[in-house]
Design a protein around this motif. Structure first.
Motif, PDB file in Angstrom:
ATOM      1  N   GLU A 104      34.146  -7.249  86.990  1.00  7.66           N
ATOM      2  CA  GLU A 104      33.102  -6.945  86.004  1.00  7.66           C
ATOM      3  C   GLU A 104      32.183  -5.836  86.507  1.00  7.66           C
ATOM      4  O   GLU A 104      31.914  -4.874  85.788  1.00  7.66           O
ATOM      5  CB  GLU A 104      32.293  -8.208  85.700  1.00  7.66           C
ATOM      6  CG  GLU A 104      31.380  -8.066  84.519  1.00  7.66           C
ATOM      7  CD  GLU A 104      32.098  -7.909  83.195  1.00  7.66           C
ATOM      8  OE1 GLU A 104      31.668  -7.055  82.397  1.00  7.66           O
ATOM      9  OE2 GLU A 104      33.082  -8.621  82.945  1.00  7.66           O
ATOM     10  N   TYR A 150      35.115  -3.026  85.168  1.00  9.61           N
ATOM     11  CA  TYR A 150      34.852  -3.019  83.729  1.00  9.61           C
ATOM     12  C   TYR A 150      33.577  -2.242  83.391  1.00  9.61           C
ATOM     13  O   TYR A 150      33.588  -1.373  82.514  1.00  9.61           O
ATOM     14  CB  TYR A 150      34.755  -4.427  83.153  1.00  9.61           C
ATOM     15  CG  TYR A 150      35.960  -5.296  83.381  1.00  9.61           C
ATOM     16  CD1 TYR A 150      37.237  -4.757  83.483  1.00  9.61           C
ATOM     17  CD2 TYR A 150      35.830  -6.673  83.485  1.00  9.61           C
ATOM     18  CE1 TYR A 150      38.341  -5.568  83.689  1.00  9.61           C
ATOM     19  CE2 TYR A 150      36.930  -7.490  83.680  1.00  9.61           C
ATOM     20  CZ  TYR A 150      38.178  -6.931  83.785  1.00  9.61           C
ATOM     21  OH  TYR A 150      39.262  -7.742  83.990  1.00  9.61           O
ATOM     22  N   SER A 205      36.646  -7.352  79.634  1.00  6.82           N
ATOM     23  CA  SER A 205      35.397  -8.031  79.981  1.00  6.82           C
ATOM     24  C   SER A 205      35.155  -9.219  79.059  1.00  6.82           C
ATOM     25  O   SER A 205      34.790 -10.310  79.516  1.00  6.82           O
ATOM     26  CB  SER A 205      34.237  -7.034  79.886  1.00  6.82           C
ATOM     27  OG  SER A 205      33.013  -7.663  80.169  1.00  6.82           O
ATOM     28  N   THR A 230      37.604 -11.999  79.859  1.00 10.48           N
ATOM     29  CA  THR A 230      37.199 -12.666  81.095  1.00 10.48           C
ATOM     30  C   THR A 230      36.036 -13.616  80.828  1.00 10.48           C
ATOM     31  O   THR A 230      36.043 -14.762  81.291  1.00 10.48           O
ATOM     32  CB  THR A 230      36.828 -11.630  82.172  1.00 10.48           C
ATOM     33  OG1 THR A 230      37.980 -10.837  82.459  1.00 10.48           O
ATOM     34  CG2 THR A 230      36.334 -12.296  83.447  1.00 10.48           C
ATOM     35  N   ALA A 231      35.049 -13.166  80.070  1.00 14.11           N
ATOM     36  CA  ALA A 231      33.898 -14.018  79.754  1.00 14.11           C
ATOM     37  C   ALA A 231      34.339 -15.265  78.992  1.00 14.11           C
ATOM     38  O   ALA A 231      33.847 -16.370  79.262  1.00 14.11           O
ATOM     39  CB  ALA A 231      32.860 -13.231  78.954  1.00 14.11           C
ATOM     40  N   ASP A 253      29.201  -8.650  89.716  1.00 16.42           N
ATOM     41  CA  ASP A 253      28.367  -9.218  88.668  1.00 16.42           C
ATOM     42  C   ASP A 253      27.894 -10.589  89.133  1.00 16.42           C
ATOM     43  O   ASP A 253      28.677 -11.518  89.253  1.00 16.42           O
ATOM     44  CB  ASP A 253      29.186  -9.329  87.378  1.00 16.42           C
ATOM     45  CG  ASP A 253      28.346  -9.757  86.198  1.00 16.42           C
ATOM     46  OD1 ASP A 253      27.557 -10.716  86.348  1.00 16.42           O
ATOM     47  OD2 ASP A 253      28.485  -9.151  85.138  1.00 16.42           O
ATOM     48  N   TYR A 298      28.685 -14.256  87.527  1.00 17.92           N
ATOM     49  CA  TYR A 298      29.861 -15.046  87.883  1.00 17.92           C
ATOM     50  C   TYR A 298      29.716 -15.683  89.265  1.00 17.92           C
ATOM     51  O   TYR A 298      30.237 -16.766  89.503  1.00 17.92           O
ATOM     52  CB  TYR A 298      31.127 -14.202  87.822  1.00 17.92           C
ATOM     53  CG  TYR A 298      31.516 -13.803  86.416  1.00 17.92           C
ATOM     54  CD1 TYR A 298      31.372 -14.684  85.353  1.00 17.92           C
ATOM     55  CD2 TYR A 298      32.020 -12.542  86.141  1.00 17.92           C
ATOM     56  CE1 TYR A 298      31.721 -14.325  84.059  1.00 17.92           C
ATOM     57  CE2 TYR A 298      32.377 -12.167  84.850  1.00 17.92           C
ATOM     58  CZ  TYR A 298      32.227 -13.065  83.816  1.00 17.92           C
ATOM     59  OH  TYR A 298      32.577 -12.715  82.544  1.00 17.92           O
TER      60      TYR A 298
END
Length: 182
Positions: free
Chosen positions: A54, A58, A77, A80-81, A148, A151
């Motif tokens: 991320e 990303y 992204s 993934t979220a 990020d 996470y």
């Protein structure tokens, strides 16, 4: 981020997924320790990978490249979220040691979740790795961006659930994968 590093992370995550599936395909363990440790190792590695992707891939692709590349990074992204949200829901549902009567349902839920994770890893390999050469670089040749921390924070919250949750689940609550697993 170098392609080789991402591929090593992918291989490690997939090996951890295989080990977790092997563990739950057998009989229910007598205590949560072995299962909890395996779940934590998997969670830590997966969430750190997603945090790096991320922040270092990303985000820079979305902010610094534009066009189709930015759209591909934005889709990755978002996927993934969504996966992380399902992962958190799974851990919330299945914290501690599932009861003997819930073990097979838990194992099906794990298999469903691992299939989703494999799908996301394959998507990264097919759609994002070819774009890494387009990442912007700083004057020193490094890619901008940091992991990020959302996470990373998720990983530590999940760890608490894994090791501090009760050793049973609420059988009346359904979680992700239950419909698919049935």
């Amino acid at each position: 981020m170098p392609v080789e590093r991402v591929l090593r992370q992918h291989a490690h995550i997939l090996a951890n997924a295989d080990a977790l599936e092997t563990l739950v395909s057998g009989p229910r363990p007598a205590s949560v320790e072995g299962l909890g440790f395996r779940r934590w190792v998997f969670t830590r590695d997966l969430m750190m990978h997603f945090a790096k992707m991320e922040g270092q891939v990303y985000g820079p692709l979305m902010d610094g490249v534009g066009g189709d590349v930015a759209q591909a990074a934005s889709r990755a992204s978002a996927e993934t979220a969504a996966l992380v949200a399902d992962f958190r829901e799974h851990i919330t549902r299945w914290h501690g040691l599932p009861g003997e009567d819930q073990w097979e349902t838990y194992a099906r839920s794990i298999r469903w979740l691992m299939a989703r994770i494999r799908e996301r890893i394959e998507g990264e390999a097919a759609e994002i790795l070819p774009l890494l050469s387009q990442l912007p670089v700083n004057d020193d040749g490094a890619c901008p961006g940091k992991p990020d921390h959302r996470y990373v924070a998720d990983a530590w919250e999940i760890r608490e659930l894994i090791f501090e949750g009760p050793s049973f689940v609420n059988a009346n609550r359904s979680g992700p994968g239950e419909a698919e697993a049935a």
